[in-house]
Scaffold this motif. Structure first.
Motif, PDB file in Angstrom:
ATOM      1  N   LYS A 196      27.533  44.383  29.974  1.00 14.22           N
ATOM      2  CA  LYS A 196      27.682  44.675  31.138  1.00 14.22           C
ATOM      3  C   LYS A 196      26.976  44.472  32.622  1.00 14.22           C
ATOM      4  N   THR A 197      25.653  43.938  32.579  1.00 15.54           N
ATOM      5  CA  THR A 197      25.314  42.540  33.049  1.00 15.54           C
ATOM      6  C   THR A 197      26.375  41.145  33.239  1.00 15.54           C
ATOM      7  N   THR A 198      26.093  40.738  32.366  1.00 15.70           N
ATOM      8  CA  THR A 198      26.441  39.494  31.433  1.00 15.70           C
ATOM      9  C   THR A 198      28.150  39.415  32.225  1.00 15.70           C
ATOM     10  N   ILE A 199      28.989  40.737  31.977  1.00 11.94           N
ATOM     11  CA  ILE A 199      29.813  40.384  32.547  1.00 11.94           C
ATOM     12  C   ILE A 199      30.441  40.291  34.374  1.00 11.94           C
ATOM     13  N   LYS A 200      29.185  41.147  35.078  1.00 10.84           N
ATOM     14  CA  LYS A 200      29.087  40.905  36.274  1.00 10.84           C
ATOM     15  C   LYS A 200      28.864  39.735  36.544  1.00 10.84           C
ATOM     16  N   LEU A 201      27.833  38.791  35.618  1.00  7.14           N
ATOM     17  CA  LEU A 201      27.345  37.737  36.045  1.00  7.14           C
ATOM     18  C   LEU A 201      28.586  36.588  35.859  1.00  7.14           C
ATOM     19  N   SER A 202      29.266  36.383  34.880  1.00  8.42           N
ATOM     20  CA  SER A 202      30.738  36.130  34.672  1.00  8.42           C
ATOM     21  C   SER A 202      31.934  36.257  35.266  1.00  8.42           C
ATOM     22  N   GLU A 203      31.902  37.437  35.748  1.00  9.65           N
ATOM     23  CA  GLU A 203      32.469  37.582  37.375  1.00  9.65           C
ATOM     24  C   GLU A 203      32.647  36.916  38.235  1.00  9.65           C
ATOM     25  N   ILE A 204      30.844  36.662  38.782  1.00 12.96           N
ATOM     26  CA  ILE A 204      30.595  35.744  40.083  1.00 12.96           C
ATOM     27  C   ILE A 204      31.519  33.905  39.572  1.00 12.96           C
ATOM     28  N   PHE A 205      30.658  34.162  38.328  1.00 10.50           N
ATOM     29  CA  PHE A 205      31.265  32.591  37.726  1.00 10.50           C
ATOM     30  C   PHE A 205      32.346  31.793  37.756  1.00 10.50           C
ATOM     31  N   LEU A 206      33.078  33.493  37.198  1.00 10.65           N
ATOM     32  CA  LEU A 206      34.444  33.221  37.606  1.00 10.65           C
ATOM     33  C   LEU A 206      35.185  32.500  39.045  1.00 10.65           C
ATOM     34  N   ASN A 207      34.560  33.727  39.741  1.00  9.38           N
ATOM     35  CA  ASN A 207      35.232  33.301  41.199  1.00  9.38           C
ATOM     36  C   ASN A 207      34.829  32.025  41.508  1.00  9.38           C
ATOM     37  N   GLU A 208      33.604  30.950  41.236  1.00 11.48           N
ATOM     38  CA  GLU A 208      33.708  30.231  41.237  1.00 11.48           C
ATOM     39  C   GLU A 208      34.524  29.359  40.467  1.00 11.48           C
ATOM     40  N   LEU A 258      37.892  40.971  32.126  1.00 12.45           N
ATOM     41  CA  LEU A 258      36.990  39.873  32.216  1.00 12.45           C
ATOM     42  C   LEU A 258      37.866  38.862  31.408  1.00 12.45           C
ATOM     43  N   GLN A 259      38.591  39.259  30.046  1.00  8.09           N
ATOM     44  CA  GLN A 259      39.061  38.718  29.533  1.00  8.09           C
ATOM     45  C   GLN A 259      40.382  37.823  30.434  1.00  8.09           C
ATOM     46  N   THR A 260      40.770  38.980  30.467  1.00  8.47           N
ATOM     47  CA  THR A 260      42.440  38.643  31.343  1.00  8.47           C
ATOM     48  C   THR A 260      42.314  37.921  32.280  1.00  8.47           C
ATOM     49  N   ARG A 261      41.486  38.089  33.411  1.00 11.74           N
ATOM     50  CA  ARG A 261      41.082  36.705  34.581  1.00 11.74           C
ATOM     51  C   ARG A 261      40.374  35.703  33.718  1.00 11.74           C
ATOM     52  N   TYR A 262      40.103  35.333  32.775  1.00 16.84           N
ATOM     53  CA  TYR A 262      39.095  33.984  32.333  1.00 16.84           C
ATOM     54  C   TYR A 262      40.630  33.596  32.108  1.00 16.84           C
ATOM     55  N   TYR A 263      41.341  34.282  31.483  1.00 15.36           N
ATOM     56  CA  TYR A 263      42.699  33.621  30.961  1.00 15.36           C
ATOM     57  C   TYR A 263      43.704  33.446  32.057  1.00 15.36           C
ATOM     58  N   ASP A 264      43.852  34.191  32.991  1.00 10.12           N
ATOM     59  CA  ASP A 264      44.353  33.766  33.917  1.00 10.12           C
ATOM     60  C   ASP A 264      44.040  32.400  34.695  1.00 10.12           C
ATOM     61  N   LYS A 265      42.948  32.592  34.978  1.00 10.54           N
ATOM     62  CA  LYS A 265      42.357  31.169  35.423  1.00 10.54           C
ATOM     63  C   LYS A 265      42.450  29.836  34.931  1.00 10.54           C
ATOM     64  N   ALA A 266      42.600  30.207  33.742  1.00  8.23           N
ATOM     65  CA  ALA A 266      42.464  28.789  32.599  1.00  8.23           C
ATOM     66  C   ALA A 266      44.163  28.155  32.350  1.00  8.23           C
ATOM     67  N   GLY A 267      45.186  29.532  33.021  1.00 10.35           N
ATOM     68  CA  GLY A 267      46.291  29.356  32.950  1.00 10.35           C
ATOM     69  C   GLY A 267      47.163  29.161  32.170  1.00 10.35           C
ATOM     70  N   ASN A 268      46.293  30.485  31.005  1.00  9.42           N
ATOM     71  CA  ASN A 268      46.953  30.504  29.426  1.00  9.42           C
ATOM     72  C   ASN A 268      47.596  32.421  29.660  1.00  9.42           C
ATOM     73  N   ASP A 269      48.952  32.229  30.117  1.00 11.70           N
ATOM     74  CA  ASP A 269      49.369  33.384  31.059  1.00 11.70           C
ATOM     75  C   ASP A 269      50.058  34.270  29.375  1.00 11.70           C
ATOM     76  N   LEU A 270      50.452  33.712  28.911  1.00  8.53           N
ATOM     77  CA  LEU A 270      50.381  34.536  27.118  1.00  8.53           C
ATOM     78  C   LEU A 270      49.039  35.649  27.148  1.00  8.53           C
ATOM     79  N   LEU A 271      48.010  35.080  26.774  1.00  9.87           N
ATOM     80  CA  LEU A 271      46.693  36.175  26.342  1.00  9.87           C
ATOM     81  C   LEU A 271      46.334  36.886  27.464  1.00  9.87           C
ATOM     82  N   ALA A 272      45.763  36.498  29.056  1.00 11.61           N
ATOM     83  CA  ALA A 272      46.339  37.027  29.507  1.00 11.61           C
ATOM     84  C   ALA A 272      47.422  38.453  30.155  1.00 11.61           C
ATOM     85  N   ASN A 273      48.115  37.981  30.066  1.00  7.42           N
ATOM     86  CA  ASN A 273      49.287  39.681  29.280  1.00  7.42           C
ATOM     87  C   ASN A 273      48.029  40.534  28.483  1.00  7.42           C
ATOM     88  N   ARG A 274      48.137  39.899  27.226  1.00  9.45           N
ATOM     89  CA  ARG A 274      48.077  40.457  25.865  1.00  9.45           C
ATOM     90  C   ARG A 274      46.579  41.498  26.669  1.00  9.45           C
TER      91      ARG A 274
END
Length: 698
Positions: free
Chosen positions: A314-326, A358-374
């Motif tokens: 759970k803490t890994t997911i929270k830290l990943s959220e910070i990295f995504l925001n940055e 987290l995966q949804t936000r990650y692929y959205d940031k990476a520009g992969n709309d297909l995986l983000a929607n899935r």
């Protein structure tokens, strides 16, 4: 677990670590049972705890070993020749725990029922109160997992009632903890914090009372957890300073309680969870630097063997959220691979939900709309499933439910007591009827005697009152006679003085004709006073018989009548009269009596050689007769009752003349009958001024 993130269900690995740790202590302390039984005491439970400890060790070896753990427990128990009720209770409790952590809640529910039944049916719940409370709490945990909220609350209520009704209350803090957990899950953070603090206080009192922690439900494990949970409640309520205070209290508690912790990894796991919560506290305040540092420390502690792996994920997911925001996507990839998140996150629905988001936000940031929607669709499904499962829990109110149940229980007790009270009242009524007959006879006799005594007392009181009235009338008669004698003394004295002057002096000071007129006037005054004996009785009303009167003549006659007395004391008596006649509607005889009385007092209370003046003044509304002297004056304490009928403010004159205390009271009565008044101004040692104020004839 030694600390918790307050998840929807108890963390499996954390609970395994907790029970593995405490089972070592249970082998020594044997819970709340005796290791060395007496003939009539409970049998030893050491071997059952040892079996359970071995089963827990197997359970920790992974999913494949969990069935072997349950099989080992059942097969080992089968080798025992005779298992007492407490042994069977422990077996069912252990089996329920293993099934609960495998998420087999229906089977766990059956075994908790069997554990409770062993204690109830064999009437040994009182011998093992802590075990019984623990069984009820475990039953509540299982029912909560099955979303049977009201049944779970009934278990909590029964545990609380049993704890209050028994001297052993070791597990009462566990109830406060469970209620706090439920309130937290419902989002009622202030109430949850209060319940956790109550549980901490109860556990602290237990430690002070018991000393070394006992094995079963060791309060040390719960105390730091309830401190940390209180901090988490304050974080959720956005009271960040209070949250930080309780996190620090929890860390300090861990440091001071190391000697009670079975393994160092348990303390590290607890610190890891608290560091993660503190990181969230700082993150919500916008301090991402501190949040990252604390998240990294938390993950490092809980990824090591014996740590809280679920909390690390759970803490890994929270830290990943910070990295995504940055925008640091490579850091997110590195962090998720390091924790093997793809595999471990699937073990819990809530963890998988957060990871998929987290995966949804990650692929959205990476520009992969297909995986983000899935991943977004998967997240929506998981979110709705969890919300539906938790809806019954979130819509129930444990505080109100427990309060209602306790109130219902109190009502039942009151109704029972009321039935007993009615029976006792009936018995008392029958007894009262028997006693009343005797009492009535006694009361009748008593009342008769009281009436006789009251009659005698009334007669005595009447006699005493009549005696008092007679004595009062006698005193009034004496005082009235004294007043009359006082007033007769002036005219009679004038007659005596003038007759002596006429008979014994060759050259009298006053011409004979004038002296005879004065004697006649004085005699008429004396006769008038005698006629007024009845008029001025204390209770008799007086009505003035007013006629037009020349006040110049009336005042001069009074001054002439008392001139001899002023001469005897070598005093100067001066009369100041206006040139024009002054008329007034008065009872001349009564007004003359006032003036004579006031002049007599002026002479009496003035020293030899003193000056006395009489002034007659008039205006449109009143006639004023003012008598001034430079005598001894009147003391301030005598002014208030100067005109009372029988005033005690009596004193002798400057030449020893007697005072009867009645003259001024009669004067005031006469003045009032004329719609007038007498005023006085005086200073002790400086003389007095008396003014008789009467309405003018106009």
């Amino acid at each position: 677990m030694f600390a918790t993130q307050l998840q929807v269900q108890m963390t499996i690995i954390a609970r395994l670590i907790l029970f593995a740790g405490i089972c070592g202590i249970m082998c020594v302390a044997a819970g709340c049972t005796q290791l060395n039984p007496t003939a009539d005491g409970p049998p030893t439970t050491r071997k059952y705890h040892e079996v359970y400890g071995n089963a827990v060790n197997l359970h920790q070896q992974g999913p494949a070993a969990r069935k072997r753990a349950r099989y080992y427990l059942d097969s080992t128990y089968a080798t025992f020749d005779h298992v007492p009720a407490i042994g069977r209770y422990l077996r069912y409790t252990y089996k329920s725990w293993l099934l609960f952590n495998d998420r087999n809640y229906d089977s766990a529910n059956l075994y908790t029922d069997s554990a409770i039944a062993e204690l109830q049916n064999n009437n040994i719940a009182g011998l093992y109160p802590d075990d019984y409370i623990h069984a009820l709490l475990e039953k509540g945990h299982v029912l909560m997992a099955l979303h049977q909220m009201e049944l779970a609350y009934d278990c909590y209520l029964e545990a609380r009632t049993f704890a209050r009704n028994n001297a052993h209350t070791r597990n009462v803090h566990e109830l406060s903890y469970d209620i706090g957990m439920t309130l937290y899950r419902q989002g009622r953070y202030a109430e949850a914090a209060k319940s956790f603090k109550t549980g901490y206080t109860e556990a602290k009192a237990l430690m002070a009372r018991e000393g070394t922690p006992y094995a079963w439900a060791n309060p040390i494990y719960r105390m730091q957890e309830m401190l940390a949970n209180t901090g988490l409640c304050y974080t959720k309520a956005r009271q960040y300073d209070s949250a930080l205070q309780y996190y620090q209290m929890a860390l300090a508690f861990i440091d001071t309680s190391k000697h009670h912790i079975t393994t160092p990894t348990m303390a590290d796991a607890a610190r890891g969870v608290i560091y993660g919560n503190m990181g969230t506290n700082y993150l919500l305040q916008g301090d991402t630097t501190r949040a990252r540092k604390l998240y990294n420390e938390s993950i490092a502690l809980n990824l090591q063997p014996g740590g809280d792996l679920t909390d690390a994920l759970k803490t890994t997911i929270k830290l990943s959220e910070i990295f995504l925001n940055e925008g640091r996507l490579e850091e997110v990839t590195r962090l998720l691979k390091a924790t093997n998140m793809d595999t471990l996150a699937l073990q819990r629905p809530d963890l998988e939900r957060d990871y998929v988001l987290l995966q949804t936000r990650y692929y959205d940031k990476a520009g992969n709309d297909l995986l983000a929607n899935r991943f977004f669709r998967r997240h929506t499904y998981l979110r709705d499933s969890i919300q539906a499962a938790n809806r019954s829990r979130d819509n129930s109110d444990i505080s109100n439910y427990l309060a209602r149940k306790e109130q219902q229980h109190r009502i039942e007790i009151l109704e029972r007591d009321n039935r007993i009270a009615r029976l006792l009242t009936l018995a008392a009524l029958l007894f009262g009827i028997m006693v009343s007959a005797a009492v009535v006879l006694a009361v009748i006799g008593y009342r008769r005697s009281r009436r006789n005594v009251a009659s005698l007392a009334a007669l005595n009181q009447q006699i005493a009152w009549q005696k008092d009235q007679l004595e009062k009338k006698n005193r009034e008669k004496d005082r009235l006679l004294s007043a009359v004698a006082h007033d007769l003394r002036n005219p009679v004295g004038s007659i005596v003085y003038l007759t002596e002057q006429l008979h014994n002096t060759d050259t009298p000071l006053i011409p004979a004709e004038t002296a005879m007129e004065i004697v006649g006037t004085a005699a008429q005054t004396a006769m008038g006073l005698i006629n007024e004996l009845n008029e001025f009785a204390p209770d008799a009303p007086y009505v003035a018989r007013c006629i037009h009167t020349d006040m110049n003549t009336l005042v001069k006659d009074c001054a002439d009548m008392l001139a001899y007395r002023a001469t005897e004391k070598q005093q100067q008596l001066v009369c100041h009269l206006p040139q024009q006649p002054v008329m007034a509607m008065v009872d001349a005889g009564k007004i003359k009596r006032i003036i004579i009385n006031l002049l007599s007092n002026a002479i009496k209370f003035s020293n030899a050689g003193g000056n006395i003046s009489v002034l007659l003044l008039t205006n449109d509304t009143e006639v004023v007769i003012e008598i001034n002297d430079n005598g001894i004056g009147i003391a301030p304490n005598m002014m208030n009752n100067l005109f009372d009928m029988f005033t005690p403010t009596r004193r002798k004159g400057t030449a020893g003349e007697h005072s009867y205390g009645l003259g001024l009271s009669i004067c005031a009565k006469i003045a009032h009958a004329h719609n007038g008044r007498i005023t006085v101004e005086s200073a002790e040692g400086r003389g007095s001024t008396f003014c008789l104020r009467l309405p003018s004839a106009t």
